[in-house]
Design a protein around this motif. Structure first.
Motif, PDB file in Angstrom:
ATOM      1  N   UNK A 170       0.841  -1.196   0.000  1.00 46.86           N
ATOM      2  CA  UNK A 170       0.000   0.000   0.000  1.00 46.86           C
ATOM      3  C   UNK A 170       0.873   1.242   0.000  1.00 46.86           C
ATOM      4  N   UNK A 175      -7.541   9.386   0.856  1.00 49.81           N
ATOM      5  CA  UNK A 175      -8.715   9.879   0.135  1.00 49.81           C
ATOM      6  C   UNK A 175      -9.208  11.109   0.883  1.00 49.81           C
ATOM      7  N   UNK A 176      -8.940  12.276   0.392  1.00 51.00           N
ATOM      8  CA  UNK A 176      -9.374  13.454   1.135  1.00 51.00           C
ATOM      9  C   UNK A 176     -10.835  13.793   0.821  1.00 51.00           C
ATOM     10  N   UNK A 177     -11.687  13.735   1.791  1.00 50.69           N
ATOM     11  CA  UNK A 177     -13.084  14.136   1.645  1.00 50.69           C
ATOM     12  C   UNK A 177     -13.359  15.143   2.756  1.00 50.69           C
ATOM     13  N   UNK A 178     -13.779  16.354   2.378  1.00 51.91           N
ATOM     14  CA  UNK A 178     -13.977  17.380   3.412  1.00 51.91           C
ATOM     15  C   UNK A 178     -15.306  17.180   4.115  1.00 51.91           C
TER      16      UNK A 178
ATOM     17  N   UNK B 336     -10.899  11.863  -8.656  1.00 53.82           N
ATOM     18  CA  UNK B 336     -10.883  10.682  -7.796  1.00 53.82           C
ATOM     19  C   UNK B 336     -12.249  10.008  -7.817  1.00 53.82           C
ATOM     20  N   UNK B 338     -14.110   6.882  -5.938  1.00 55.92           N
ATOM     21  CA  UNK B 338     -13.856   6.058  -4.771  1.00 55.92           C
ATOM     22  C   UNK B 338     -14.771   4.847  -4.788  1.00 55.92           C
ATOM     23  N   UNK B 346     -11.423   2.876  -1.267  1.00 51.92           N
ATOM     24  CA  UNK B 346     -10.138   3.259  -1.836  1.00 51.92           C
ATOM     25  C   UNK B 346     -10.383   3.932  -3.173  1.00 51.92           C
ATOM     26  N   UNK B 347      -9.497   4.859  -3.524  1.00 52.28           N
ATOM     27  CA  UNK B 347      -9.623   5.547  -4.803  1.00 52.28           C
ATOM     28  C   UNK B 347      -9.171   4.622  -5.912  1.00 52.28           C
ATOM     29  N   UNK B 370     -14.483  17.216  -2.244  1.00 53.00           N
ATOM     30  CA  UNK B 370     -13.074  16.835  -2.304  1.00 53.00           C
ATOM     31  C   UNK B 370     -12.251  17.841  -1.519  1.00 53.00           C
TER      32      UNK B 370
END
Lengths: 186, 753
Positions: A170, A175-178, B336, B338, B346-347, B370
């Motif tokens: 890995x 995974x950036x999610x606001x 992205x 997901x 996971x992306x 995002x």
């Protein structure tokens, strides 16, 4: 005076017998540290340390040889050995280019069936017979390189192991999610 | 004191540790009914999906119907894969996988014919089937856990220990996913039919359908369906649990419902509990009652970049690209995408990958959803993560060791119990992607365990080999001993005389050797056919010459020895099987080689001008007249090998100070292979061997560190003149030889510079 001398003599005798008995009864076969070292070594049996296999090198380390002679094990093995033996870690005596795991591959249409690689393989990972094509059992190949030199037609390559879903590492890909609004009741 | 069953009946809930309350975005997708999308052009079905070993039961070009099994397997873990629609298998090849790595996996590509026609199905009544028949149906339908982990259901449905409680998991705690919600609302009766089959198989005392309190419609629908179902009264109930992430995790849910904690490394069955997803219950019902294999599932397609977010019946193997297009995605290229929820998903590195049995959600977040790439800051040891961790681990310690790559120490903090829920990353004020660190650490630990296993196996094989070699050696010795004894026993007095005569000859020979000083020019030109004794005599003479030469060169004071060894071995085998002549020639060459070696090995004194002009002109003109002139070819190969070894020995000579060794090695390997016959295989092999050797010799030469003024004139003139029509190999071989010669030349040039 006599009592003291006789008492001490008696005690010495008793403990002597006890120790002698224990030495016979609980005798340790071989050096246990060799087994511990052997389990740390990668068991490629490649002989790059100058010894014929991993166990002889383990015995040599137990007898005071250097711990930095194992290129397949890399720095990680060296550090573990340093910890076990209570010595200072030292840099590997070989370059780090052998760190990538490789397996042997025989170009089968060039193989003339000389069986020389079969005799060289320390783990019996090559199958074939005289004048018949040989091939490598990749799951058992330790990547020790010993079969490459004896090949008279240079048909053995060492190829790096391709990653699959099982051994893929890995990477750090978050995974950036606001958060839209934190106060929303849940 | 209430028993556990009483407490279950009352709906008593326990608190599970940790957890978070992320903002819910379920309303984006749960307002519309589950729809169907248009068929895709192609379906990508990875084979195998669950379980390793299997065989393909279709080949490229086969026509398949919806539900046709594509694989067959025998292992317990294996689940068959079915065609998701009717069409033609157009390829079976590695394609990108639905995995964070997108590494290619073997995939069966099916071109849809648009008719979507089912293969013949076998509906059945579970009341008439035995337990084993039901399990076989579940297995052959390829049913895996649809919650996301995709564990084979038939294994879970056949527990070894007694199961008291079955929990049907309708919690769905991920903030975006609504597939189970919609399924419970629309197909509650079907789910209950599936639960009835599970009840028949495991015979639990209670069945609890757990639903979070943010899905009141689903809870209502399920409660009503229980009233309509055939299940025993009082055995099944709906328990509404408070919304908290990650309540839907198997271990967390068991803790909420029963108050028991699944021990580390154990499975819920050891507590007498079994957890199944509602989607799995639906699939079991479809498999047993209608005979339908698992070829489609409900997938939530959501996010602000989706034009028509909602839930869709998606055939397994549908490319994600098609799913996005059909649902009106406005996601820009490279955005992205997901798979799974925002917390645990996971992306995808690329979207041309299939939907799998465990794929419950495709999330295409909009620009507002995002986050900008935030910088990871240092851990401030606030302890928020430890509060949030549902597995009661110490995330900051795990992070500390994972970052330092001290993976065994991280394992000591029970890293393997981490469920990768992402709560710690969510609450971290320093924006540290903690879960990613744990994933890296876990894969490193898995790799280390794998390496250790492999090392152990290598050791066993090595030891087995040593033992075998030892046994073979002993067997050989015993056999030799036995044979010697037999010989001795059967020896007649006449034979004994012969042995005595031989011994006498050897003595005489030794005496002669001590006085002999013969020039080392050994030209073996025996052409006679059967003149055996003459050949033997010649051999004895040559042996003497050799020994004398060795004595000379071994002397330490051999200053200015000009040894001009000109071995001109011209092998011209005229007759087909002129064996003796060839053997004699070979012996002569061997001697020449040994002489050279001895020369090279002599400890070089100071100011020794060794002008060794070794002009090894191996002019092996192999002109095989007959088709199988095998011996001639072997002899030629041996000659070349010797020439090579001689050169190597020369090159390896440790160069002392001030030695001017203008070695002009003119290796002219003129291998003129003229295969007259069509499939003259041996000739080609011989040529290949010769080339390989020439290459090795060159390498040895160029590797020589003190090789100053070495003029290497390697003229490898491989003139392969293929006469016959189909000797493609010969031409390829020639090309390879030329390439090698070129490389060697450039290496030599570099070395000189």
């Amino acid at each position: 005076m006599f009592i003291a001398v006789s008492l001490l003599t008696l005690l010495a005798l008793v403990f002597g017998i006890l120790l002698g008995f224990a030495a016979q009864k609980f005798k340790v076969e071989g050096n246990p540290i060799v087994d511990q070292i052997d389990t740390l070594l990668p068991q490629t049996q490649c002989g790059q340390c100058g010894y014929p296999g991993c166990r002889p090198y383990a015995e040599a380390i137990a007898n005071g040889d250097k711990i930095n002679k194992c290129p397949p094990g890399g720095t990680a093995t060296m550090e573990k050995l340093a910890e076990l033996m209570g010595v200072d870690p030292e840099p590997l005596n070989a370059s780090a280019e052998t760190q990538v795991k490789k397996v042997a591959y025989i170009r089968e249409d060039e193989c003339i069936g000389c069986t020389k690689c079969i005799q060289a393989c320390p783990v019996d990972a090559i199958i074939g017979a005289g004048k018949l094509m040989h091939t490598v059992l990749t799951s058992d190949c330790t990547g020790c390189d010993l079969c490459v030199e004896p090949c008279p037609v240079d048909c053995i390559d060492m190829i790096p192991v391709t990653p699959n879903l099982k051994n893929w590492n890995w990477q750090l890909n978050a995974i950036p999610v606001t958060l839209l609004d934190e106060e929303k009741p849940c | 004191m209430l028993t556990l069953l009483d407490q279950l009946d009352q709906g008593t809930l326990w608190r599970s540790p940790g957890g978070i309350h992320p903002p819910q975005e379920k309303s984006l997708s749960n307002t519309t009914a589950i729809a169907r999308l248009a068929l895709a052009q192609q379906y990508l079905v990875p084979v195998p999906q669950v379980g390793e070993s299997c065989t393909l039961s279709v080949k490229v070009g086969d026509r398949v119907l919806k539900g046709t099994p594509l694989t067959q397997g025998t292992s317990l873990q294996h689940l068959p894969v079915h065609a998701p629609t009717s069409g033609t298998v157009i390829a079976i090849e590695p394609r990108p996988s639905n995995h964070a790595s997108a590494l290619p996996v073997n995939t069966c590509v099916i071109a849809a014919d648009g008719q979507d026609s089912w293969c013949p199905l076998q509906p059945s009544d579970p009341a008439e089937l035995s337990q084993q028949q039901i399990l076989d149906k579940v297995r052959s339908a390829g049913i895996a856990g649809l919650g996301g982990a995709a564990f084979p259901s038939h294994i879970k449905l056949n527990p070894v220990s007694e199961i008291e409680l079955v929990i049907i998991n309708g919690v769905e705690c991920e903030p975006y996913i609504t597939s189970d919600d919609r399924l419970m609302r629309e197909h509650s009766d079907d789910i209950l039919a599936g639960i009835a089959i599970i009840h028949k198989l495991v015979q639990p005392q209670r069945i609890v359908i757990a639903i979070e309190d943010n899905k009141p419609e689903a809870a209502e629908a399920m409660t009503q369906a229980i009233g309509r179902s055939q299940l025993p009264v009082g055995s099944t109930r709906v328990t509404v649990i408070p919304t908290k992430y990650p309540s839907g995790g198997e271990k967390q849910l068991i803790q909420i419902i029963t108050g028991k904690e699944v021990p580390a490394g154990a499975i819920p069955a050891q507590l007498g509990v079994l957890v199944h997803n509602v989607g799995t219950a639906y699939a079991i019902q479809a498999a047993v009652l209608q005979g339908q294999p698992l070829v489609e599932r409900v997938v939530t397609v959501t996010g602000q970049s989706i034009g028509r977010p909602g839930n869709y019946w998606v055939p397994i193997g549908t490319p994600v690209t098609h799913l996005l297009e059909a649902s009106g995605s406005t996601a820009f290229a490279g955005q992205k995408i997901i798979v799974g929820g925002p917390m645990m998903g996971h992306a995808l590195p690329q979207t041309q990958v299939p939907v799998l049995k465990g794929t419950n959600c495709i999330l295409a977040p909009g620009a507002a959803e995002l986050a900008t790439e935030v910088e990871e800051k240092a851990c401030i040891r606030c302890g928020e993560c430890a509060q949030a961790c549902p597995a009661q681990l110490l995330p900051q310690q795990l992070f500390w060791h994972a970052k330092a790559e001290e993976y065994d120490k991280a394992a000591g903090f029970n890293l393997k119990d981490c469920i990768e829920c992402g709560c710690c990353s969510y609450v971290c004020p320093s924006d540290i992607p903690l879960v990613e660190y744990y994933r890296v650490a876990k894969s490193a630990l898995r790799q280390a365990a794998e390496d250790k296993l492999q090392a152990e196996r290598a050791k066993q094989r090595f030891e087995a080999r040593l033992q075998r070699l030892e046994e073979e050696k002993l067997a050989r010795e015993a056999k030799a001993k036995e044979a010697a004894e037999r010989r001795k026993a059967s020896m007649s007095p006449k034979d004994k005389d012969a042995v005595a005569a031989a011994m006498a000859r050897i003595q005489a020979k030794k005496a002669a050797t001590e006085t002999a000083a013969v020039s080392p020019d050994a030209q073996a030109t025996e052409a006679a056919g059967g003149n055996k004794s003459a050949a033997v005599a010649a051999a004895v003479a040559r042996a003497k010459a050799k020994k004398a030469q060795q004595a000379q060169t071994d002397s330490p004071a051999a200053v200015r020895t000009e040894v001009q060894t000109e071995v001109q071995t011209e092998v011209q085998p005229a007759a087909a099987d002129d064996k003796q002549a060839k053997i004699a020639a070979a012996v002569a060459r061997a001697k020449a080689k040994k002489a050279q070696q001895a020369q090279a090995d002599s400890p070089a004194a100071v100011q020794t001008e060794v002008q060794a002009e070794v002009q090894t002109r191996v002019q092996t003109e192999v002109q095989p007249a007959a088709a199988d002139d095998k011996q001639a070819k072997i002899a030629a190969a041996v000659a070349r090998a010797k020439a090579k070894k001689a050169q190597q020995a020369q090159a390896d000579n440790p160069a002392a100070v001030q030695i001017e060794a203008p070695t002009e090695v003119q290796t002219r390997v003129q291998t003129e292979v003229q295969p007259a016959a069509a499939d003259d295989k041996q000739a080609r092999i011989a040529a290949a061997v010769a080339r390989a050797k020439a290459k090795k010799a060159q390498q040895a030469q160029t590797d020589n560190p003190a090789a100053m003024r070495t003029e290497v004139q390697n003229e490898v003139q491989t003139e392969v003149q293929p006469a016959a029509a189909d000797d493609k190999q010969a031409r390829i071989a020639a090309a390879v030889a030329k390439a090698k010669a070129k490389k060697a030349a450039s290496a030599a040039k570099q070395d000189k510079e």
